[in-house]
Design a protein around this motif. Structure first.
Motif, PDB file in Angstrom:
ATOM      1  N   LYS A 147       8.297  -6.618  10.936  1.00  0.00           N
ATOM      2  CA  LYS A 147       6.979  -5.978  10.968  1.00  0.00           C
ATOM      3  C   LYS A 147       6.721  -5.369   9.585  1.00  0.00           C
ATOM      4  CE  LYS A 147       4.486  -2.524  13.762  1.00  0.00           C
ATOM      5  NZ  LYS A 147       4.322  -1.428  12.775  1.00  0.00           N
ATOM      6  N   ARG A 148       5.677  -5.824   8.933  1.00  0.00           N
ATOM      7  CA  ARG A 148       5.430  -5.447   7.539  1.00  0.00           C
ATOM      8  C   ARG A 148       4.479  -4.262   7.422  1.00  0.00           C
ATOM      9  NH1 ARG A 148       9.513  -8.146   4.936  1.00  0.00           N
ATOM     10  NH2 ARG A 148       9.550 -10.328   5.588  1.00  0.00           N
ATOM     11  N   LEU A 149       4.665  -3.501   6.349  1.00  0.00           N
ATOM     12  CA  LEU A 149       3.706  -2.465   5.983  1.00  0.00           C
ATOM     13  C   LEU A 149       2.465  -3.116   5.392  1.00  0.00           C
ATOM     14  CD1 LEU A 149       6.275  -0.074   4.383  1.00  0.00           C
ATOM     15  CD2 LEU A 149       4.551   0.722   5.997  1.00  0.00           C
ATOM     16  N   ASP A 150       1.293  -2.552   5.701  1.00  0.00           N
ATOM     17  CA  ASP A 150       0.073  -3.112   5.126  1.00  0.00           C
ATOM     18  C   ASP A 150      -0.295  -2.366   3.842  1.00  0.00           C
ATOM     19  OD1 ASP A 150      -1.968  -0.897   5.712  1.00  0.00           O
ATOM     20  OD2 ASP A 150      -1.152  -1.279   7.711  1.00  0.00           O
ATOM     21  N   SER A 151      -1.104  -3.020   3.014  1.00  0.00           N
ATOM     22  CA  SER A 151      -1.454  -2.477   1.704  1.00  0.00           C
ATOM     23  C   SER A 151      -2.313  -1.217   1.800  1.00  0.00           C
ATOM     24  CB  SER A 151      -2.177  -3.534   0.874  1.00  0.00           C
ATOM     25  OG  SER A 151      -3.352  -3.976   1.535  1.00  0.00           O
ATOM     26  N   VAL A 152      -3.010  -1.029   2.911  1.00  0.00           N
ATOM     27  CA  VAL A 152      -3.824   0.183   3.072  1.00  0.00           C
ATOM     28  C   VAL A 152      -2.933   1.420   3.113  1.00  0.00           C
ATOM     29  CG1 VAL A 152      -5.394   1.406   4.620  1.00  0.00           C
ATOM     30  CG2 VAL A 152      -5.682  -1.045   4.246  1.00  0.00           C
ATOM     31  N   ASN A 153      -1.846   1.350   3.873  1.00  0.00           N
ATOM     32  CA  ASN A 153      -0.977   2.515   4.027  1.00  0.00           C
ATOM     33  C   ASN A 153      -0.051   2.728   2.831  1.00  0.00           C
ATOM     34  OD1 ASN A 153      -1.366   3.821   6.764  1.00  0.00           O
ATOM     35  ND2 ASN A 153      -1.211   1.681   7.357  1.00  0.00           N
ATOM     36  N   ASN A 162       4.571  -3.064  -3.222  1.00  0.00           N
ATOM     37  CA  ASN A 162       6.001  -3.385  -3.268  1.00  0.00           C
ATOM     38  C   ASN A 162       6.839  -2.331  -2.541  1.00  0.00           C
ATOM     39  OD1 ASN A 162       7.886  -5.344  -4.274  1.00  0.00           O
ATOM     40  ND2 ASN A 162       8.702  -3.750  -5.621  1.00  0.00           N
ATOM     41  N   PHE A 163       6.177  -1.361  -1.917  1.00  0.00           N
ATOM     42  CA  PHE A 163       6.907  -0.291  -1.220  1.00  0.00           C
ATOM     43  C   PHE A 163       7.776  -0.876  -0.108  1.00  0.00           C
ATOM     44  CE2 PHE A 163       7.022   2.987   2.187  1.00  0.00           C
ATOM     45  CZ  PHE A 163       7.757   3.948   1.512  1.00  0.00           C
ATOM     46  N   ARG A 164       9.069  -0.569  -0.159  1.00  0.00           N
ATOM     47  CA  ARG A 164      10.074  -1.067   0.795  1.00  0.00           C
ATOM     48  C   ARG A 164      10.086  -2.592   0.906  1.00  0.00           C
ATOM     49  NH1 ARG A 164       9.704   3.159   5.877  1.00  0.00           N
ATOM     50  NH2 ARG A 164       9.933   5.077   4.675  1.00  0.00           N
ATOM     51  N   HIS A 165       9.887  -3.230  -0.203  1.00  0.00           N
ATOM     52  CA  HIS A 165       9.840  -4.694  -0.230  1.00  0.00           C
ATOM     53  C   HIS A 165      11.174  -5.302   0.212  1.00  0.00           C
ATOM     54  CE1 HIS A 165       8.963  -8.746  -1.538  1.00  0.00           C
ATOM     55  NE2 HIS A 165      10.062  -8.749  -2.273  1.00  0.00           N
ATOM     56  N   LEU A 431      -4.625  12.248   9.504  1.00  0.00           N
ATOM     57  CA  LEU A 431      -5.998  11.770   9.661  1.00  0.00           C
ATOM     58  C   LEU A 431      -6.432  10.952   8.451  1.00  0.00           C
ATOM     59  CD1 LEU A 431      -8.699  11.795  11.229  1.00  0.00           C
ATOM     60  CD2 LEU A 431      -9.250  13.929  10.035  1.00  0.00           C
ATOM     61  N   ARG A 432      -6.110  11.442   7.255  1.00  0.00           N
ATOM     62  CA  ARG A 432      -6.516  10.765   6.021  1.00  0.00           C
ATOM     63  C   ARG A 432      -5.339   9.948   5.478  1.00  0.00           C
ATOM     64  NH1 ARG A 432      -8.946  15.919   6.017  1.00  0.00           N
ATOM     65  NH2 ARG A 432      -6.951  16.786   5.278  1.00  0.00           N
ATOM     66  N   ILE A 433      -5.608   8.719   5.124  1.00  0.00           N
ATOM     67  CA  ILE A 433      -4.555   7.818   4.641  1.00  0.00           C
ATOM     68  C   ILE A 433      -3.873   8.397   3.412  1.00  0.00           C
ATOM     69  CG2 ILE A 433      -4.129   5.548   3.613  1.00  0.00           C
ATOM     70  CD1 ILE A 433      -6.275   4.436   5.484  1.00  0.00           C
ATOM     71  N   LYS A 434      -4.637   9.019   2.524  1.00  0.00           N
ATOM     72  CA  LYS A 434      -4.051   9.544   1.288  1.00  0.00           C
ATOM     73  C   LYS A 434      -3.068  10.681   1.531  1.00  0.00           C
ATOM     74  CE  LYS A 434      -7.734  12.880   0.268  1.00  0.00           C
ATOM     75  NZ  LYS A 434      -8.734  13.329  -0.751  1.00  0.00           N
ATOM     76  N   ASP A 435      -3.147  11.324   2.709  1.00  0.00           N
ATOM     77  CA  ASP A 435      -2.208  12.396   3.048  1.00  0.00           C
ATOM     78  C   ASP A 435      -0.935  11.861   3.700  1.00  0.00           C
ATOM     79  OD1 ASP A 435      -4.033  14.297   2.166  1.00  0.00           O
ATOM     80  OD2 ASP A 435      -4.926  14.546   4.154  1.00  0.00           O
TER      81      ASP A 435
END
Length: 524
Positions: A147-153, A162-165, A431-435
């Motif tokens: 299950k991959r991380l998406d680029s939004v998060n 490349n986070f946790r690639h 709530l906010r992705i940037k947080d």
């Protein structure tokens, strides 16, 4: 003659007592599931439920699962029923999703299926024995896909996409879920629940979920889910009171323990939208491993959680050690951790947690509510080894109150995954992705927006520090009433600009440290 008559009366009374006792014991009948049609290596949902129903109708007793493997879909335990698994008995979840009872959650969520045990409004219900309960969870995952991380998060992380690639294979997981039954065990609004000694494995979703329950005892169990399985929590205690968990071995693909104040939670079944305080919870003498957070308290809590004690616990091989998360209106208060060893590591893949041994955060996770508070949290006699720093992250709208550290040993060590995962703070569930997930310099202990922080006898060791974003030993900002005594440590040895202690924007600071070891800006 009189003495003879007296003796005869005594013997008569004893005989009557024995006969009465025999009648009482005779009424405590065993209900062997094979007597109701259960056959080994077949799906036995109806015979198992028939044995439970008969036991309950007769006033209670033991429903016995004998040696052998018996398959089942959803069954409902009932009041005064003790499910007992003999040595060599295996109660295994069916691989057919249609054997599990359907459930329609609140809008806008789609219908799903309950898990193996769904018990509601029952009293004096228990599960024990030397047998095994196997959720058969591996059948509900694509074990060869990650299950991959998406680029939004990941957009605000240090590594970006490349986070946790993972270069090849599935890495540290998690694997991809298929349609699956939900919680393996649900006890909803039950009283006097006991779960003891059994071996529980391979849950396809949350394993053991107790919601709005009172007087719960869980002891001596081994609960092992697949460490690559997402959402495979161990023991979830939601809005429960008077709970004791002891002497357990918990190894899980998601949070090993989740102590929360939910009255509902997305599409998950088992909640009755009850509003009440959750309190008086003790966890002791346990060994814990988690691919996410070993011991989590709080999240999107509608109800306040208070009076939690955790002691004599080993946490190893975990992505996060202790996590306290406030994201909604319920407060988290009066929480004590003592005599705990914590070892945390970075992992690849879409797990929450980034190797923090201790994480406390109060960040908005929901609109339209006044955030609760985290207060009165104490850590005593804690030994940690972690691949990331500790975090105390309050915010302007929810300041942390009265946090104490006493007798702490912390070794912050390098990680082979620092290049793809290090140098970030992970607070997902915001709530906010940037947080949620963002890059940051990493001190050994970072604290902000805290009123009353007391650190005593803290020994810090850096092992093989090499990353340029490693900074100070203790870093505190936006604080009131800070006391640091008996601190032994430095800033990151590889960073010439790092200080043992760095403070910014605070009011009220006491210490026994040398002035040269404390860098202060805007501190009164």
């Amino acid at each position: 003659m009189i003495n003879l008559w007296v003796n005869m009366k005594k013997y008569l009374i004893v005989a009557i007592v024995i006969m009465a006792s025999a009648n009482c014991f005779a009424q405590l009948k065993d209900y062997n599931i094979t007597a109701y049609g259960a056959i080994a290596n077949t799906v036995c949902t109806k015979p198992l439920q028939a044995a439970i129903d008969a036991c309950n109708a007769a006033g209670g007793g033991d429903v016995v699962v004998p040696t052998g493997v018996f398959m089942t879909g959803t069954v409902h335990l009932k009041s005064n029923v003790h499910l007992y698994l003999q040595s060599g008995a295996v109660l295994r979840g069916s691989t057919n999703l249609n054997d599990y009872e359907p459930y329609t959650p609140d809008t806008p969520y789609q219908p799903l299926h309950k898990g193996m045990f769904f018990t509601q409004d029952a009293e004096n219900v228990s599960i024990s024995g030397q047998g095994q309960i196997d959720g058969n969870g591996d059948n509900f995952f694509e074990l060869d896909k990650a299950k991959r991380l998406d680029s939004v998060n990941t957009q605000y992380s240090r590594q970006g996409n490349n986070f946790r690639h993972v270069a090849s294979g599935i890495g540290d997981g998690p694997v991809v879920p298929k349609d699956r039954p939900y919680q393996m065990f649900v006890f909803s609004n039950c009283k006097r629940v006991t779960i003891q000694d059994v071996f529980i494995t391979k849950s396809p979703f949350w394993c053991m979920h107790l919601a709005d329950c009172d007087a719960v005892k869980i002891t001596g169990i081994r609960l092992w889910t697949n460490m690559l399985a997402p959402n495979a929590d161990g023991i979830d205690l939601t809005s429960c009171t008077n709970v004791i968990v002891s002497n357990c071995d918990i190894r899980t693909g998601d949070d090993s323990f989740a102590i929360t104040g939910f009255d509902h939670h997305f599409e998950v079944p088992g909640f009755e939208h009850l509003h009440h305080v959750s309190e008086n919870i003790i966890i002791s003498n346990c060994n814990i491993q988690s691919s996410s957070c070993a011991l989590r308290i709080g999240y999107l809590d509608q109800n306040t959680v208070r009076n939690v004690q955790v002691n004599n616990v080993n946490i190893t091989n975990s992505s996060r050690g202790i996590g306290i998360f406030l994201r909604d209106k319920g407060s988290l208060e009066n929480i004590t951790f003592s005599n705990i060893y914590i070892e945390t590591i970075l992992r690849t893949g879409d797990w929450w947690g980034n190797a923090e041994p201790i994480h406390i955060s109060a960040v908005r996770g929901k609109e339209g509510v006044k955030l609760g508070q985290i207060s009165h949290v104490t850590f005593n006699n804690i030994v940690c080894k972690g691949e990331n720093g500790m975090l105390l992250y309050g915010t302007g709208e929810s300041v942390l109150h009265d946090i104490s550290f006493n007798h702490i040993r912390f070794e912050l060590t390098d990680s082979k995954l620092n290049d793809v995962a290090g140098g970030n703070i992970d607070m997902r569930g915001t709530l906010r992705i940037k947080d949620g997930l963002f890059k940051s310099d990493i001190p050994a202990l970072l604290a902000q927006y805290v009123d009353g922080l007391y650190i005593n006898d803290f020994q810090l060791q850096w092992t093989n520090p090499r990353m340029p974003w490693l900074t100070n030993g203790i870093q505190v900002s936006n604080f009131k009433d800070l006391r640091i005594t008996n601190f032994k440590g430095t800033g990151a040895p590889n960073n010439p600009k790092a200080y043992p202690v760095a403070l910014n924007n605070g009011d009220g600071f006491e210490t026994d440290m040398k002035a040269a070891d404390v860098h202060k800006t805007g501190v009164k």
